[in-house]
Design an enzyme around this catalytic site. Structure first.
Site, short mmCIF file in Angstrom:
data_model
loop_
_atom_site.label_atom_id
_atom_site.label_comp_id
_atom_site.label_asym_id
_atom_site.label_seq_id
_atom_site.Cartn_x
_atom_site.Cartn_y
_atom_site.Cartn_z
N LYS A 194 0.86 -1.18 0.00
CA LYS A 194 0.00 0.00 0.00
C LYS A 194 0.90 1.23 0.00
O LYS A 194 1.69 1.43 0.92
CB LYS A 194 -0.91 -0.01 1.23
CG LYS A 194 -1.75 1.24 1.36
CD LYS A 194 -2.77 1.12 2.47
CE LYS A 194 -3.51 2.41 2.66
NZ LYS A 194 -4.53 2.31 3.70
N LYS A 247 -2.07 -1.53 -3.93
CA LYS A 247 -2.97 -0.37 -3.88
C LYS A 247 -2.14 0.89 -3.95
O LYS A 247 -1.15 0.97 -3.22
CB LYS A 247 -3.75 -0.44 -2.57
CG LYS A 247 -4.60 0.76 -2.27
CD LYS A 247 -5.23 0.64 -0.91
CE LYS A 247 -5.93 1.95 -0.60
NZ LYS A 247 -6.28 2.05 0.78
C1 PBG Z 1 -7.58 3.10 5.58
C2 PBG Z 1 -7.78 3.06 4.13
C3 PBG Z 1 -7.58 4.06 3.16
C4 PBG Z 1 -8.05 3.54 1.95
C5 PBG Z 1 -8.49 2.26 2.20
N1 PBG Z 1 -8.30 1.97 3.54
C6 PBG Z 1 -7.09 5.44 3.29
C7 PBG Z 1 -5.70 5.73 3.61
O1 PBG Z 1 -4.85 4.87 3.81
O2 PBG Z 1 -5.42 6.92 3.72
C8 PBG Z 1 -8.09 4.29 0.64
C9 PBG Z 1 -9.16 3.85 -0.29
C10 PBG Z 1 -9.46 4.78 -1.41
O3 PBG Z 1 -8.82 5.83 -1.61
O4 PBG Z 1 -10.40 4.47 -2.14
N2 PBG Z 1 -6.27 3.22 6.00
#
Ligand code: PBG
Length: 327
Positions: A194, A247
């Site tokens: 991520k 992601k």
């Molecule tokens: C929680 C999380 C996030 C997303 C999914 N789970 C936000 C982040 O990490 O700031 C992002 C999903 C999206 O942008 O559609 N941590």
């Protein structure tokens, strides 16, 4: 003209093009994000995400119904709690917003597959993904609360848990907590690679989870790195993850391909809020054909090697697959 090789032979009409498709898609591979707001009755549009809604606990079944109507059988749940604190304790409240949403969905639709996002950022008053020590997120202290949170989701009936925090060692911590409580059969979908991405902007507005200070670069990955994604995935495999994830999706197709080639586990990609919002905005402005760009973008993620996709377009894509426009 004497030409032996004429690739166009296989492109002449729809029948042959469909026969020769290298990438096959199915609505079974789609996961739809649902936002549940503890303070809400009914539903309300999310301004940052055109066409998406916040649902109250009394209306979350309608979000599921819309999925089922479109042929989508899986969701990932995000919660907006009524209160937040420094530790993010509403995240593991047995009657917290996600736990209650799981119960509400499962009571009415026991076969609808419910995945829960496990993270602290929507539950902490500072908006970071864990417990703070000074201005840093304390990795090891956070593992404990993540494990408690995952356990409470699974205890409420979630089919799968998906930690998105990017703490080191969280898969092992969650696996061990689940196993100790007889939940050996609950799989973990790990947000393995991520990235610290600007593409999460609309989500943070939708989930009320923007950090109050600083950013997430101390725990999410540096977008410059590809090899590091392989390291993260390898650690998750060792720690017992069942499914890996990359992601965002579109700007990280090379990472998806690298992870798909390197690991045997199923690979998920998350086409995040910013990817969705850009397509919606450009479509609304008349700059692109929204439907076709949606299809082509999703297709590219599968072609890169993803086996499944989390996307705000899940319902529309399921229809497109059924029609054969992609798939
Ligand atoms: C929680 C999380 C996030 C997303 C999914 N789970 C936000 C982040 O990490 O700031 C992002 C999903 C999206 O942008 O559609 N941590």
């Amino acid at each position: 003209m004497e030409l032996i090789n004429r690739p166009r032979r296989l492109r002449q009409n729809d029948a042959i093009r469909r026969l020769c498709r290298e990438t096959r898609l199915s609505p079974d591979s789609l996961i739809y994000p649902i936002f549940v707001d503890e303070t809400l009755k009914g539903w309300r549009p999310i301004p940052a995400l055109a066409g998406q809604f916040h649902y109250g606990l009394d209306a979350v079944d309608q979000a599921v119904e819309a999925c089922l109507d479109a042929g989508v059988g899986r969701c990932i749940l995000f919660g907006l709690p009524a209160r937040k604190d420094a530790q993010g304790s509403p995240a593991w409240d047995p009657s917290g917003v996600v736990q209650e949403a799981v119960r509400a969905i499962k009571a009415k639709y026991p076969d609808f597959y419910v995945i829960t996002d496990v993270c602290m950022c929507e539950y902490t008053d500072h908006g970071h993904c864990g417990i703070l020590k000074g201005r840093e997120v304390d990795n090891d202290a956070t593992l404990e609360v993540l494990a408690k949170t995952a356990l409470s989701h699974a205890g409420a009936g979630a089919d799968m848990v998906a930690p998105s925090d990017m703490m080191d060692g969280r898969i092992a911590a969650i696996r061990s907590a689940l196993d100790r409580h007889g939940l050996q059969n609950v799989p973990i979908l790990s947000y393995s690679a991520k990235y610290a991405s600007a593409f999460y902007g609309p989500f943070r507005e939708a989930a009320g989870s923007a950090p109050a200070f600083g950013d997430r670069r101390g725990y999410q990955m540096d977008p410059h790195n590809r090899r590091e994604a392989l390291k993260e995935c390898a650690l998750d495999v060792e720690e017992g993850a069942d499914i890996l994830m990359v992601k965002p999706a579109l700007s990280y197709l090379d990472v998806i391909r690298a992870c798909a080639d390197a690991f045997d586990l199923p690979l998920c990609a998350y086409s995040v809020s910013g990817e969705y919002a850009m397509i919606k905005a450009a479509g609304a402005a008349g700059l692109i054909d929204e439907y076709r760009v949606m299809c082509e973008s999703a297709l590219s993620v599968y072609r890169a090697g993803a086996d499944m996709l989390i996307t705000y377009f899940a319902k529309e894509l399921a229809q497109a697959m059924r029609k054969g426009d992609i798939g």
